[in-house]
Design a protein around this motif. Structure first.
Motif, PDB file in Angstrom:
ATOM      1  N   THR A 146      90.211 110.397  34.410  1.00  0.00           N
ATOM      2  CA  THR A 146      90.134 109.935  35.792  1.00  0.00           C
ATOM      3  C   THR A 146      90.071 108.414  35.825  1.00  0.00           C
ATOM      4  N   SER A 147      90.158 107.840  37.019  1.00  0.00           N
ATOM      5  CA  SER A 147      90.105 106.383  37.151  1.00  0.00           C
ATOM      6  C   SER A 147      88.757 105.823  36.727  1.00  0.00           C
ATOM      7  N   GLU A 148      87.707 106.686  36.658  1.00  0.00           N
ATOM      8  CA  GLU A 148      86.390 106.252  36.179  1.00  0.00           C
ATOM      9  C   GLU A 148      86.244 106.411  34.677  1.00  0.00           C
ATOM     10  N   GLY A 149      87.300 106.875  34.007  1.00  0.00           N
ATOM     11  CA  GLY A 149      87.244 107.038  32.571  1.00  0.00           C
ATOM     12  C   GLY A 149      86.679 108.361  32.110  1.00  0.00           C
ATOM     13  N   ILE A 150      86.520 109.319  33.023  1.00  0.00           N
ATOM     14  CA  ILE A 150      86.018 110.641  32.654  1.00  0.00           C
ATOM     15  C   ILE A 150      87.143 111.443  32.012  1.00  0.00           C
ATOM     16  N   THR A 163      95.525 111.230  39.667  1.00  0.00           N
ATOM     17  CA  THR A 163      94.410 110.529  40.292  1.00  0.00           C
ATOM     18  C   THR A 163      94.945 109.481  41.251  1.00  0.00           C
ATOM     19  N   ASP A 211      93.621 105.586  43.387  1.00  0.00           N
ATOM     20  CA  ASP A 211      92.770 104.417  43.158  1.00  0.00           C
ATOM     21  C   ASP A 211      91.426 104.504  43.857  1.00  0.00           C
ATOM     22  N   TYR A 212      91.180 105.619  44.563  1.00  0.00           N
ATOM     23  CA  TYR A 212      89.888 105.826  45.218  1.00  0.00           C
ATOM     24  C   TYR A 212      88.940 106.637  44.334  1.00  0.00           C
ATOM     25  N   GLY A 213      89.353 106.929  43.104  1.00  0.00           N
ATOM     26  CA  GLY A 213      88.521 107.697  42.195  1.00  0.00           C
ATOM     27  C   GLY A 213      88.609 109.190  42.408  1.00  0.00           C
ATOM     28  N   ASP A 269      86.285 114.516  44.557  1.00  0.00           N
ATOM     29  CA  ASP A 269      85.653 113.213  44.405  1.00  0.00           C
ATOM     30  C   ASP A 269      85.079 113.054  43.003  1.00  0.00           C
ATOM     31  N   ALA A 270      84.324 111.968  42.773  1.00  0.00           N
ATOM     32  CA  ALA A 270      83.787 111.690  41.449  1.00  0.00           C
ATOM     33  C   ALA A 270      82.855 112.788  40.953  1.00  0.00           C
ATOM     34  N   SER A 271      82.265 113.548  41.882  1.00  0.00           N
ATOM     35  CA  SER A 271      81.407 114.681  41.514  1.00  0.00           C
ATOM     36  C   SER A 271      82.202 115.975  41.444  1.00  0.00           C
TER      37      SER A 271
END
Length: 260
Positions: free
Chosen positions: A130-134, A171, A173-175, A189-191
């Motif tokens: 993901t954009s958060e690196g997950i 993905t 750019d909003y995560g 979302d991120a969760s």
């Protein structure tokens, strides 16, 4: 990809000869011993990784080719000859999706850390970040997520029958993480809670986000364009009008451009 592979082959001809080695599931090979290549991945250290179906995979350091394969008497060797995907993360670690689970290459490049989630089929079909690196891994039955604290994978959510047959993800750019579903495309979302649902008809074959609020989706060979905020289909812009009547096989985002 073809010019890149041509360059690799040319470099191999010019590289100096070295003594071959063969130990514990790792052996040096000549370029003519490598069968058809289905995927190329380059890591932060400049190593090039070549995926060859049902034959393990290969590494190229600019001078020599090395094959990675399983050996029953070497538990640190690759899990399976059947490798489906490779992914090099932002830390330079190489993740290898096999039909027997996820492998991560050790720093010395001579062995692997093996990951298995109990109670499910560990056939890894895809690796995604993901954009958060997950780091996520898609099996034939579940989506898995990597937990760096425990250095292990856990079940994120089960996949429906439709998702198992037509798994697509991307993905923005909003995560948000987008995945194909029975009813179209869902944004999480991120969760990983579902926050958007695009009602694309039919089975989704390919999709890509422009990074903002536009999603390009290929379903049944037809391209459609969707606004992810209003969750509605939008008309083709004039520069893409010609694509509305063409059969589309693939779509990717390349920087600020969409490539069809």
């Amino acid at each position: 990809m073809a010019p890149f592979l041509t360059l690799l082959l040319a470099l191999s001809v010019l590289s100096p000869a070295v003594l071959p080695f063969d130990t514990g599931g790792v052996r040096q090979v000549q370029v003519h011993q490598i069968p058809a290549i289905s995927h190329v991945e380059e890591d932060l250290n400049g190593m090039v990784w070549l995926l060859s179906e049902d034959n393990g995979f290969y590494g190229y350091d600019g001078a020599n080719y090395v094959q990675y394969f399983p050996m029953s008497d070497h538990p640190e060797s690759l899990s399976s000859y059947h490798v489906n995907c490779l992914y090099s993360d932002s830390a330079g670690r190489l993740w290898v999706g096999t039909q027997k689970g996820m492998d991560r290459m050790e720093e010395d490049r001579m062995g692997f850390r093996h990951y298995h989630v109990s109670g499910i089929n560990n056939y890894i079909q895809g690796i995604f970040v993901t954009s958060e690196g997950i780091i996520l891994a898609c099996t034939t039955s579940h989506m898995l997520v990597y937990d760096p604290e425990s250095d292990n994978f856990a079940i994120l959510f089960p996949l429906t029958v439709e998702q198992r047959l037509h798994m697509c993800y991307t993905t923005d750019d909003y995560g948000r993480f987008w995945i194909s579903t029975k009813n179209g495309v869902a944004g999480r979302d991120a969760s990983f809670h579902t926050v958007r649902q695009i009602p694309v008809p039919g089975n989704v074959d390919r999709m890509a986000s422009d990074g903002q609020r536009t999603m390009y989706v290929v379903s049944g060979g037809r391209l459609s364009i969707w606004d992810t905020e209003s969750e509605t289909e939008v008309p083709f812009p004039s520069e893409l009008e010609a694509l509305s009547s063409l059969a589309i096989r693939d779509i990717v985002r390349n920087g600020d451009r969409m490539v069809f």
